[in-house]
Design an enzyme around this catalytic site. Structure first.
Site, PDB file in Angstrom:
ATOM      1  N   THR A  47      49.891-104.566 -37.939  1.00 35.78           N
ATOM      2  CA  THR A  47      51.245-104.055 -38.259  1.00 35.78           C
ATOM      3  C   THR A  47      52.193-104.534 -37.157  1.00 35.78           C
ATOM      4  OG1 THR A  47      50.649-102.041 -37.077  1.00 35.78           O
ATOM      5  CG2 THR A  47      50.469-101.995 -39.491  1.00 35.78           C
ATOM      6  N   ARG A  51      42.882 -95.861 -30.110  1.00 41.58           N
ATOM      7  CA  ARG A  51      43.314 -96.097 -28.723  1.00 41.58           C
ATOM      8  C   ARG A  51      42.393 -97.115 -28.055  1.00 41.58           C
ATOM      9  NH1 ARG A  51      44.049 -90.051 -28.231  1.00 41.58           N
ATOM     10  NH2 ARG A  51      46.294 -89.726 -28.392  1.00 41.58           N
ATOM     11  N   VAL A  52      42.049 -98.147 -28.816  1.00 38.07           N
ATOM     12  CA  VAL A  52      41.113 -99.108 -28.223  1.00 38.07           C
ATOM     13  C   VAL A  52      41.858-100.015 -27.248  1.00 38.07           C
ATOM     14  CG1 VAL A  52      39.571 -99.104 -30.189  1.00 38.07           C
ATOM     15  CG2 VAL A  52      41.478-100.729 -30.130  1.00 38.07           C
ATOM     16  N   LYS A  97      50.794 -91.453 -31.617  1.00 36.41           N
ATOM     17  CA  LYS A  97      50.385 -92.803 -31.182  1.00 36.41           C
ATOM     18  C   LYS A  97      51.572 -93.594 -30.657  1.00 36.41           C
ATOM     19  CE  LYS A  97      48.189 -96.654 -30.685  1.00 36.41           C
ATOM     20  NZ  LYS A  97      47.219 -96.832 -29.593  1.00 36.41           N
ATOM     21  N   ASN A 131      52.465 -94.570 -26.328  1.00 32.61           N
ATOM     22  CA  ASN A 131      52.653 -95.927 -25.791  1.00 32.61           C
ATOM     23  C   ASN A 131      54.094 -96.180 -25.390  1.00 32.61           C
ATOM     24  OD1 ASN A 131      49.995 -96.611 -25.831  1.00 32.61           O
ATOM     25  ND2 ASN A 131      50.082 -97.805 -27.721  1.00 32.61           N
ATOM     26  N   ARG A 189      54.520 -94.758 -22.014  1.00 28.59           N
ATOM     27  CA  ARG A 189      53.997 -95.690 -20.991  1.00 28.59           C
ATOM     28  C   ARG A 189      55.000 -96.810 -20.733  1.00 28.59           C
ATOM     29  NH1 ARG A 189      49.399 -96.598 -18.293  1.00 28.59           N
ATOM     30  NH2 ARG A 189      48.647 -98.699 -17.920  1.00 28.59           N
ATOM     31  N   CYS A 244      50.207-103.747 -27.953  1.00 26.11           N
ATOM     32  CA  CYS A 244      50.702-102.404 -28.313  1.00 26.11           C
ATOM     33  C   CYS A 244      51.995-101.989 -27.629  1.00 26.11           C
ATOM     34  CB  CYS A 244      49.638-101.382 -27.949  1.00 26.11           C
ATOM     35  SG  CYS A 244      48.198-101.628 -28.919  1.00 26.11           S
TER      36      CYS A 244
HETATM   37  N1  SAJ Z   1      51.811-102.972 -16.862  1.00 25.72           N
HETATM   38  C1  SAJ Z   1      52.719-103.001 -15.801  1.00 25.72           C
HETATM   39  N2  SAJ Z   1      52.749-101.965 -14.931  1.00 25.72           N
HETATM   40  C2  SAJ Z   1      51.906-100.883 -15.083  1.00 25.72           C
HETATM   41  C3  SAJ Z   1      51.004-100.868 -16.175  1.00 25.72           C
HETATM   42  C4  SAJ Z   1      50.963-101.934 -17.052  1.00 25.72           C
HETATM   43  O1  SAJ Z   1      53.484-103.967 -15.622  1.00 25.72           O
HETATM   44  O2  SAJ Z   1      51.957 -99.983 -14.247  1.00 25.72           O
HETATM   45  C5  SAJ Z   1      51.797-104.092 -17.807  1.00 25.72           C
HETATM   46  C6  SAJ Z   1      50.456-104.809 -17.857  1.00 25.72           C
HETATM   47  O3  SAJ Z   1      50.425-105.866 -16.914  1.00 25.72           O
HETATM   48  C7  SAJ Z   1      50.423-105.322 -19.293  1.00 25.72           C
HETATM   49  C8  SAJ Z   1      51.194-104.263 -20.091  1.00 25.72           C
HETATM   50  O4  SAJ Z   1      51.980-103.557 -19.120  1.00 25.72           O
HETATM   51  O5  SAJ Z   1      51.097-106.562 -19.396  1.00 25.72           O
HETATM   52  C9  SAJ Z   1      50.312-103.284 -20.860  1.00 25.72           C
HETATM   53  O6  SAJ Z   1      49.356-102.793 -19.965  1.00 25.72           O
HETATM   54  P1  SAJ Z   1      48.454-101.491 -20.339  1.00 25.72           P
HETATM   55  O7  SAJ Z   1      47.729-101.123 -19.091  1.00 25.72           O
HETATM   56  O8  SAJ Z   1      49.298-100.470 -20.989  1.00 25.72           O
HETATM   57  O9  SAJ Z   1      47.362-102.069 -21.345  1.00 25.72           O
HETATM   58  P2  SAJ Z   1      47.253-101.962 -22.945  1.00 25.72           P
HETATM   59  O10 SAJ Z   1      48.540-102.287 -23.588  1.00 25.72           O
HETATM   60  O11 SAJ Z   1      46.070-102.782 -23.306  1.00 25.72           O
HETATM   61  O12 SAJ Z   1      46.825-100.414 -23.212  1.00 25.72           O
HETATM   62  C10 SAJ Z   1      47.710 -99.475 -23.739  1.00 25.72           C
HETATM   63  C11 SAJ Z   1      47.143 -98.141 -23.303  1.00 25.72           C
HETATM   64  N3  SAJ Z   1      48.010 -97.076 -23.729  1.00 25.72           N
HETATM   65  C12 SAJ Z   1      48.257 -96.096 -22.854  1.00 25.72           C
HETATM   66  O13 SAJ Z   1      47.784 -96.095 -21.722  1.00 25.72           O
HETATM   67  C13 SAJ Z   1      49.130 -94.992 -23.336  1.00 25.72           C
HETATM   68  C14 SAJ Z   1      45.807 -97.922 -23.949  1.00 25.72           C
HETATM   69  O14 SAJ Z   1      45.320 -96.619 -23.616  1.00 25.72           O
HETATM   70  C15 SAJ Z   1      45.938 -98.006 -25.448  1.00 25.72           C
HETATM   71  O15 SAJ Z   1      44.668 -97.848 -26.060  1.00 25.72           O
HETATM   72  C16 SAJ Z   1      46.495 -99.377 -25.821  1.00 25.72           C
HETATM   73  O16 SAJ Z   1      47.777 -99.549 -25.165  1.00 25.72           O
HETATM   74  C17 SAJ Z   1      46.692 -99.406 -27.330  1.00 25.72           C
HETATM   75  O17 SAJ Z   1      45.847-100.039 -27.991  1.00 25.72           O
HETATM   76  O18 SAJ Z   1      47.613 -98.725 -27.828  1.00 25.72           O
END
Ligand code: SAJ
Length: 448
Positions: free
Chosen positions: A102, A171-172, A223, A227, A230, A277
């Protein structure tokens, strides 16, 4: 016995047949885990090569996924999981999970074509009393306003009579697909409370985390909101990092003291926000929301999307101090995955940086030990470049031999977007150095 009670009994005895539409990261992990729980699972995917690989016991997911390949091979050998390309076998399914992509397009609008198509083909074959669960991340209201009518129109069945409907977001994370699927809590949003309860029975067969029952739109909001939250937190860290740079402070030290004195956990300023995500879900959260202007969410997206361009500015500033014009520079970009120690390049911030530097006339080479086409010997790749830019905090970049790197770079310029290099060590090694979120410091004057 009412159909949901019947379904609940079949789930408890593992006699229910489960269909999964979409065998990507999420769908394949779900199908494998449910097959391992004892269900007969029919996985459907449009890609014939992917289906063939799965049936041959070869996991098509790239990157390191602990346990998934072996478990998938086990459940395909035992025929608990069978992959097919055509949807008609879903006629046997008591439950069908929809795990299609999606995406959000460049205009920030969701692209639900795959979801619509999955609903149409499923509706034509799904049996009386089937439970359909959308696991894909969708904008709040989508399951009720798009999925339900599509299923009703194409099947002639009525919601909550001829079929049941739920939304259970996942939440993978790449590298932890099975672990997260089994460990993390899930929100079971049902079109009715009874449906939510049956969903909890289904997920309890694979999920050890908490299972919260709720309605459709609440599950969709949970969901996309988690995100988005975050993304906003990362945007705050990024904006604080830019402020620290501008006033000559060190973001990491400020962050450490904010945590120490105020107990507030600021996230990490970085070279950008990528992945499948975080860049997408904020747009899903705000899609179609009326009479509310989500300024904070969209502003946070803009801050995070601008970070690769800030990295480009740091590179140009450092090259200028080294007396090199960007248009005649050769720049080594270190890291093109979106996250440290993974090979997943979806929405990688490095893409925007590389494009911008090339637009400015620079020659750009990319190194990433986790991405096949950019792996290879680091020193060969960096040799002869004027500058090196760290975009991803891969372990391989954390203990670089700085003296050796300075000796093979032409300028030498080093820009660190993920705080993996110590400023003073870089200056001692003779670099013109810039660190995102850090004050600009001059190289010590060379001894005469
Ligand atoms: N990033 C930063 N600063 C940070 C944290 C991350 O610049 O402090 C950047 C990372 O380098 C990356 C991006 O953000 O480019 C995303 O990083 P991420 O750590 O959020 O990794 P994702 O997107 O794989 O995981 C997120 C997580 N969601 C949350 O923590 C709420 C994960 O738990 C979810 O399962 C996943 O999205 C998802 O599939 O939704």
């Amino acid at each position: 016995m009412d159909p949901l009670a019947q379904l609940s009994a079949r789930l408890a005895s593992r006699n229910a047949v489960i269909g999964v539409i979409g065998l990507g990261y999420v769908g394949l992990a779900s199908a494998t885990a449910l097959a391992d729980a004892g269900f007969h699972v029919i996985g459907v995917d449009l890609k014939a090569d992917r289906v063939a690989a799965i049936n041959a016991g070869r996991c098509p997911i790239d990157g390191v996924e602990p346990d998934l390949p072996a478990l998938m091979a086990k459940v395909t050998t035992s025929k608990h999981l069978v992959a097919v390309t055509e949807h008609r076998l879903l006629a046997e399914a008591d439950v069908v999970l929809i795990d299609v992509d999606t995406p959000v397009a460049s205009d920030h609008r969701p692209r639900f074509e795959a979801l619509r198509s999955a609903c149409r083909v499923l509706a034509r074959v799904m049996k009386q009393g089937v439970l359909v669960v959308v696991e894909s991340t969708v904008a709040p209201g989508t399951t009720e306003r798009l999925v339900a009518p599509l299923l009703e129109e194409a099947s002639g069945k009525k919601l909550n009579e001829g079929f049941f409907l739920g939304h259970c977001p996942q939440r993978v994370m790449p590298g932890k697909l099975l672990e997260n699927l089994r460990k993390l809590s899930r929100v079971c949003g049902g079109a009715t409370p009874e449906t939510a309860k049956v969903m909890a029975t289904l997920y309890a067969t694979v999920v050890k985390g908490r299972l919260d029952e709720t309605d459709l739109v609440t599950a969709e909001l949970v969901k996309t909101a988690e995100n988005t939250y975050r993304d906003v937190k990362i945007a705050f860290a990024n904006e604080l990092g830019l402020i620290c740079e501008s006033v000559g402070a060190d973001f990491r030290r400020v962050r450490e003291l904010v945590a120490g004195s105020a107990g507030q956990d600021v996230l990490f300023a970085g070279a950008g926000v990528g992945g499948h995500c975080i860049p997408k879900d904020p747009w899903l959260l705000v899609h179609g929301v009326e009479n509310v202007e989500p300024r904070l969410v969209t502003a946070a997206r803009a801050v995070n999307d601008r970070m690769p361009l800030h990295m480009a500015r740091l590179v140009e500033d450092a090259l200028s101090e080294a007396g090199v014009a960007v248009a005649s520079a050769r720049i080594a970009v270190l890291g093109c995955a979106y996250l440290e120690n993974t090979g997943d390049t979806r929405n990688s911030p490095s893409e925007a940086l590389v494009e911008h530097l090339r637009d400015r006339g620079a020659e750009v080479v990319i190194h990433d030990p986790w991405v096949a086409e950019h792996a290879g010997d680091f020193w060969d790749r960096a040799k002869g470049a004027h500058a090196a830019v760290i975009m991803v905090a891969h372990d391989e970049y954390r203990d670089l031999d700085l003296a050796r790197l300075a000796s093979i770079l032409e300028a030498p310029v080093l820009v660190d977007g993920r705080h993996v290099i110590d400023t003073d060590a870089a200056l001692r090694a003779g670099f013109v150095f810039r660190g995102l979120g850090r004050a600009k410091k001059k190289r010590p004057s060379r001894p005469r």
